[in-house]
Design an enzyme around this catalytic site. Structure first.
Site, PDB file in Angstrom:
ATOM      1  N   GLY A  68       0.824  -1.199   0.000  1.00 36.66           N
ATOM      2  CA  GLY A  68       0.000   0.000   0.000  1.00 36.66           C
ATOM      3  C   GLY A  68       0.859   1.249   0.000  1.00 36.66           C
ATOM      4  N   GLY A 117       0.148  -5.052   0.622  1.00 32.21           N
ATOM      5  CA  GLY A 117      -1.047  -4.943  -0.194  1.00 32.21           C
ATOM      6  C   GLY A 117      -0.955  -5.680  -1.516  1.00 32.21           C
ATOM      7  N   GLU A 140       5.311  -6.022   7.594  1.00 29.09           N
ATOM      8  CA  GLU A 140       4.741  -4.927   8.380  1.00 29.09           C
ATOM      9  C   GLU A 140       5.415  -4.680   9.720  1.00 29.09           C
ATOM     10  OE1 GLU A 140       1.849  -5.874   5.259  1.00 29.09           O
ATOM     11  OE2 GLU A 140       3.025  -7.103   6.642  1.00 29.09           O
ATOM     12  N   ASP A 148      -1.818  -7.304   7.353  1.00 28.14           N
ATOM     13  CA  ASP A 148      -3.238  -7.073   7.090  1.00 28.14           C
ATOM     14  C   ASP A 148      -3.578  -7.648   5.719  1.00 28.14           C
ATOM     15  OD1 ASP A 148      -1.826  -5.160   5.617  1.00 28.14           O
ATOM     16  OD2 ASP A 148      -3.313  -3.597   5.910  1.00 28.14           O
TER      17      ASP A 148
END
Length: 356
Positions: A68, A117, A140, A148
């Site tokens: 992301g 992402g 992360e 996530d």
């Protein structure tokens, strides 16, 4: 024209609809407009009989997607109120769930870098292709965040404790290990990808893919299963770290040294997220949990500090707060899982509708 049209190219070729992530200078990092554009394409093709297959690739030479747009999240967490990031994640996680349930074959070409992402828009697909160039990771914890985009669901289903190792360390794996961990399905050499894409325009997916699949290169994780399963099966991050440091395998000590550079809060929250994800029944329920965790992460110091150190200033010297595992309390971790009330993502309860 859609807001994300330039950064996501959409076209059809024969029986295939193509989504091309088109931010090569940023290794095709996802922003909110791109997520919306991909969702628009999936909506248009879902009931279009001329499109039988969806194919996702990345522009440029470096990879499918580096994750992301974490700089935007950093700025929102530091200077804003977090609503922009929460809105982005809401649509992104819903897209992840949609990809997993999409009624037509969804082929993700995971060539080069596929992280964060990027895993979310590829590893939930029905057909996931890796190459000798693939480097797949959920990194992360290195930026003070928690896996996530359904990452805890995917890694929670990996054999033994391999997923826990990858989630906590954030290390990248190649094609062989991505296949072993269930993050990919087939190995195709990168120089065969143009021919594969050509065949997907003319043939059913299985027939097209089988023409180009080869035996993958050997991975590294299988020979480390003994210490990975033994050490990462411990109850706490502290016990995991102690086990790694005490083990005789140099690779275990290397993993321990990696953990010592990660955010202590992120490590403890990631372990709790992984353990809870294994007990949840569907991807949607896990995404609901990840949304709570991500939103809570916006209110703590480590995400802003981690992105500053790794991506903005690049001094690679984050100052985590709390600075040690011992200082991170159970209450510190539990706050990440607190219900959001009316702000919940609300995907849970959607069952498996499409077979893979």
């Amino acid at each position: 024209m859609s807001e994300g049209e330039g950064s996501v190219l959409v076209r059809t070729a024969g029986r295939a609809g193509h989504v091309v992530l088109n931010r090569p200078r940023a290794i095709n990092a996802l922003n909110h407009a791109m997520v919306r554009r991909i969702d628009e394409a999936l909506t248009a093709w879902e009931h279009d009989p001329a499109v039988e297959t969806v194919v996702v690739t990345g522009a440029g030479e470096r990879g499918l997607c580096a994750g992301g747009d974490i700089r935007a999240v950093h700025d929102d967490a530091r200077d804003g109120d977090g609503t922009a990031s929460a809105a982005f994640w809401r649509d992104e996680y819903r897209l992840n769930a949609r990809i997993a349930r999409y009624p037509k074959p969804y082929v993700a070409v995971m060539d080069g870098i596929v992280m964060g992402g990027g895993v979310g828009i590829s590893a939930h697909g029905r057909v996931r292709i890796v190459t000798e160039r693939s480097r797949v990771a959920m990194p992360e914890t290195g930026i003070g965040f928690v896996p996530d985009v359904g990452g805890t669901w995917l890694l929670g289903r990996a054999p033994g404790e391999l997923g826990t190792h990858l989630a906590l360390t954030g290390v990248a794996v190649g094609a062989g290990d991505a296949l072993l961990c269930g993050l990919a399905d087939h190995y195709v050499p990168s120089d065969a990808l143009p021919a594969l894409l050509g065949d997907l325009a003319a043939l059913p997916v299985r027939e097209a893919v089988v023409r180009h699949v080869q035996a993958p290169p050997e991975g590294e994780l299988a020979r480390h299963r003994e210490w990975i399963d033994a050490c990462y099966g411990a109850g706490t991050v502290e016990e995991i770290l102690d086990g790694l440091l005490a083990h005789g395998d140099p690779a275990a000590k290397e993993a321990a040294q990696t953990l010592l550079t990660r955010s202590p809060t992120a490590l403890k929250t990631t372990l709790a997220s992984m353990r809870r994800a294994r007990r949840l029944g569907t991807l949607e329920e896990v995404l609901d949990q990840e949304y709570r965790v991500s939103c809570a992460g916006l209110t703590g110091p480590d995400l802003v500090e981690g992105v500053r150190a790794q991506i903005i200033d690049k001094d690679r010297d984050p100052r985590w707060s709390p600075a040690t595992l011992a200082e991170v309390t159970d209450a510190d971790v539990e706050r990440f899982f607190a219900p959001l009330g009316e702000r919940e993502l609300g995907l849970g309860g959607v069952g498996d509708r499409v077979g893979v």
